[in-house]
Design an enzyme around this catalytic site. Structure first.
Site, PDB file in Angstrom:
ATOM      1  N   CYS A   3       0.679  -1.087   0.145  1.00 42.90           N
ATOM      2  CA  CYS A   3      -0.008   0.058   0.170  1.00 42.90           C
ATOM      3  C   CYS A   3       0.860   1.076   0.036  1.00 42.90           C
ATOM      4  O   CYS A   3       1.684   1.342   0.831  1.00 42.90           O
ATOM      5  CB  CYS A   3      -0.846   0.055   1.105  1.00 42.90           C
ATOM      6  SG  CYS A   3      -1.759   1.616   1.669  1.00 42.90           S
ATOM      7  N   CYS A   6       0.737   3.299   3.229  1.00 42.12           N
ATOM      8  CA  CYS A   6       1.174   2.546   4.448  1.00 42.12           C
ATOM      9  C   CYS A   6       2.653   3.080   4.246  1.00 42.12           C
ATOM     10  O   CYS A   6       3.497   3.178   5.355  1.00 42.12           O
ATOM     11  CB  CYS A   6       1.097   1.157   4.396  1.00 42.12           C
ATOM     12  SG  CYS A   6      -0.662   0.901   5.071  1.00 42.12           S
ATOM     13  N   ASP A  29      -0.294  16.320  -1.464  1.00 40.60           N
ATOM     14  CA  ASP A  29      -0.711  15.648  -2.699  1.00 40.60           C
ATOM     15  C   ASP A  29       0.569  15.835  -3.697  1.00 40.60           C
ATOM     16  O   ASP A  29       0.739  16.781  -4.316  1.00 40.60           O
ATOM     17  CB  ASP A  29      -2.070  16.032  -3.529  1.00 40.60           C
ATOM     18  CG  ASP A  29      -2.696  14.840  -4.357  1.00 40.60           C
ATOM     19  OD1 ASP A  29      -3.460  14.352  -3.975  1.00 40.60           O
ATOM     20  OD2 ASP A  29      -1.809  14.641  -5.280  1.00 40.60           O
ATOM     21  N   HIS A  45      -4.301   1.262   8.387  1.00 37.74           N
ATOM     22  CA  HIS A  45      -4.671   0.830   7.136  1.00 37.74           C
ATOM     23  C   HIS A  45      -6.320   0.559   7.010  1.00 37.74           C
ATOM     24  O   HIS A  45      -6.574  -0.501   7.450  1.00 37.74           O
ATOM     25  CB  HIS A  45      -3.834  -0.389   6.292  1.00 37.74           C
ATOM     26  CG  HIS A  45      -4.393  -0.520   5.070  1.00 37.74           C
ATOM     27  ND1 HIS A  45      -3.709   0.112   3.988  1.00 37.74           N
ATOM     28  CD2 HIS A  45      -5.550  -1.241   4.551  1.00 37.74           C
ATOM     29  CE1 HIS A  45      -4.662  -0.339   2.735  1.00 37.74           C
ATOM     30  NE2 HIS A  45      -5.511  -1.364   3.071  1.00 37.74           N
ATOM     31  N   ASN A  86     -13.077  10.004  -1.918  1.00 32.07           N
ATOM     32  CA  ASN A  86     -13.562   9.144  -2.807  1.00 32.07           C
ATOM     33  C   ASN A  86     -13.496   7.655  -2.486  1.00 32.07           C
ATOM     34  O   ASN A  86     -12.961   7.162  -1.761  1.00 32.07           O
ATOM     35  CB  ASN A  86     -12.551   9.114  -4.190  1.00 32.07           C
ATOM     36  CG  ASN A  86     -12.689  10.725  -4.864  1.00 32.07           C
ATOM     37  OD1 ASN A  86     -13.406  11.325  -5.036  1.00 32.07           O
ATOM     38  ND2 ASN A  86     -11.395  10.817  -5.126  1.00 32.07           N
ATOM     39  N   HIS A  97      -6.219   3.146   0.468  1.00 29.53           N
ATOM     40  CA  HIS A  97      -6.088   3.544   1.620  1.00 29.53           C
ATOM     41  C   HIS A  97      -6.752   4.778   2.210  1.00 29.53           C
ATOM     42  O   HIS A  97      -6.434   6.004   1.336  1.00 29.53           O
ATOM     43  CB  HIS A  97      -4.242   3.788   2.100  1.00 29.53           C
ATOM     44  CG  HIS A  97      -3.888   3.900   3.458  1.00 29.53           C
ATOM     45  ND1 HIS A  97      -3.043   3.293   4.206  1.00 29.53           N
ATOM     46  CD2 HIS A  97      -4.664   4.753   4.364  1.00 29.53           C
ATOM     47  CE1 HIS A  97      -2.814   3.906   5.344  1.00 29.53           C
ATOM     48  NE2 HIS A  97      -3.854   4.886   5.634  1.00 29.53           N
ATOM     49  N   HIS A  99      -8.266   8.276   2.673  1.00 31.44           N
ATOM     50  CA  HIS A  99      -7.793   9.557   2.562  1.00 31.44           C
ATOM     51  C   HIS A  99      -8.679  10.728   2.465  1.00 31.44           C
ATOM     52  O   HIS A  99      -9.641  10.256   1.625  1.00 31.44           O
ATOM     53  CB  HIS A  99      -6.462   9.666   1.659  1.00 31.44           C
ATOM     54  CG  HIS A  99      -6.818   9.063   0.276  1.00 31.44           C
ATOM     55  ND1 HIS A  99      -6.896   7.681  -0.150  1.00 31.44           N
ATOM     56  CD2 HIS A  99      -7.156   9.910  -0.890  1.00 31.44           C
ATOM     57  CE1 HIS A  99      -7.288   7.771  -1.613  1.00 31.44           C
ATOM     58  NE2 HIS A  99      -7.531   8.962  -1.907  1.00 31.44           N
TER      59      HIS A  99
HETATM   60  P1  5GP Z   1      -7.786   9.469  -5.017  1.00 32.46           P
HETATM   61  O1  5GP Z   1      -7.879   9.412  -6.394  1.00 32.46           O
HETATM   62  O2  5GP Z   1      -7.734   7.880  -4.686  1.00 32.46           O
HETATM   63  O3  5GP Z   1      -9.115   9.784  -4.178  1.00 32.46           O
HETATM   64  O4  5GP Z   1      -6.757  10.082  -4.739  1.00 32.46           O
HETATM   65  C1  5GP Z   1      -5.480   9.588  -4.449  1.00 32.46           C
HETATM   66  C2  5GP Z   1      -4.378  10.866  -4.523  1.00 32.46           C
HETATM   67  O5  5GP Z   1      -3.235  10.433  -4.167  1.00 32.46           O
HETATM   68  C3  5GP Z   1      -4.246  11.445  -5.813  1.00 32.46           C
HETATM   69  O6  5GP Z   1      -4.537  13.145  -5.645  1.00 32.46           O
HETATM   70  C4  5GP Z   1      -2.928  11.240  -6.205  1.00 32.46           C
HETATM   71  O7  5GP Z   1      -2.302  12.350  -6.573  1.00 32.46           O
HETATM   72  C5  5GP Z   1      -2.339  10.993  -4.639  1.00 32.46           C
HETATM   73  N1  5GP Z   1      -1.020  10.142  -4.765  1.00 32.46           N
HETATM   74  C6  5GP Z   1      -0.794   8.960  -5.405  1.00 32.46           C
HETATM   75  N2  5GP Z   1       0.437   8.699  -4.878  1.00 32.46           N
HETATM   76  C7  5GP Z   1       1.045   9.562  -4.366  1.00 32.46           C
HETATM   77  C8  5GP Z   1       2.284   9.576  -3.982  1.00 32.46           C
HETATM   78  O8  5GP Z   1       3.310   8.704  -4.098  1.00 32.46           O
HETATM   79  N3  5GP Z   1       2.672  10.638  -2.918  1.00 32.46           N
HETATM   80  C9  5GP Z   1       1.683  11.693  -2.855  1.00 32.46           C
HETATM   81  N4  5GP Z   1       2.179  12.591  -1.912  1.00 32.46           N
HETATM   82  N5  5GP Z   1       0.348  11.502  -3.294  1.00 32.46           N
HETATM   83  C10 5GP Z   1       0.214  10.527  -4.073  1.00 32.46           C
HETATM   84 ZN    ZN Z   2      -2.172   1.352   3.634  1.00 35.17          ZN
END
Ligand code: 5GP
Ligand code: ZN
Length: 113
Positions: A3, A6, A29, A45, A86, A97, A99
């Protein structure tokens, strides 16, 4: 566990941390959608809102306390901001995970979907 969040919490993948305590971690982000775009996550998690239960829901309330504090510290509390979570495929969840996106620093689109 494979993950990415994580691994970020564990320090195995670098992140721009903005807040940390015993149960919560917050970081910028990597692909910001607004001038302020912070992700607030439980250290435990939890894959998505689908896995929130009476046993683990206290961390959600705490995440909102942290969000309220961070919004003030990041200078968006007065003008306003949005918190987005989301859940699942149709909402476009890409990291499983739990968020909370904290978005602000500019007027945000009003459309919810
Ligand atoms: P979701 O689309 O699942 O609601 O949001 C996931 C978010 O995680 C996205 O906005 C994406 O830019 C962010 N994200 C994905 N991988 C990483 C990472 O390795 N580091 C950081 N800081 N953000 C990440
Ligand atoms: Zn996780």
């Amino acid at each position: 566990m494979d993950c990415i969040f994580c691994k970020i919490i564990a320090g195995e993948i670098p992140s721009q941390k903005v807040y940390e305590d015993e149960t919560v971690y917050a970081f910028k982000d990597i692909n910001p959608m607004a001038p302020v775009h912070v992700l607030i996550v439980p250290k435990q998690h939890i894959a998505s809102v689908n896995e929130v239960t009476a046993e683990n829901s206290a961390v959600i309330a705490h995440i909102y306390e942290v969000a309220s504090q961070l919004a003030k510290e990041l200078g968006v509390a007065e003008d306003g901001y949005r918190i987005v979570t989301n859940c699942g495929k149709n909402a476009g969840q890409t990291v499983f995970h739990l968020h909370f996106h904290l978005l602000g620093g500019t007027p945000l689109k009003i459309e919810m979907c």
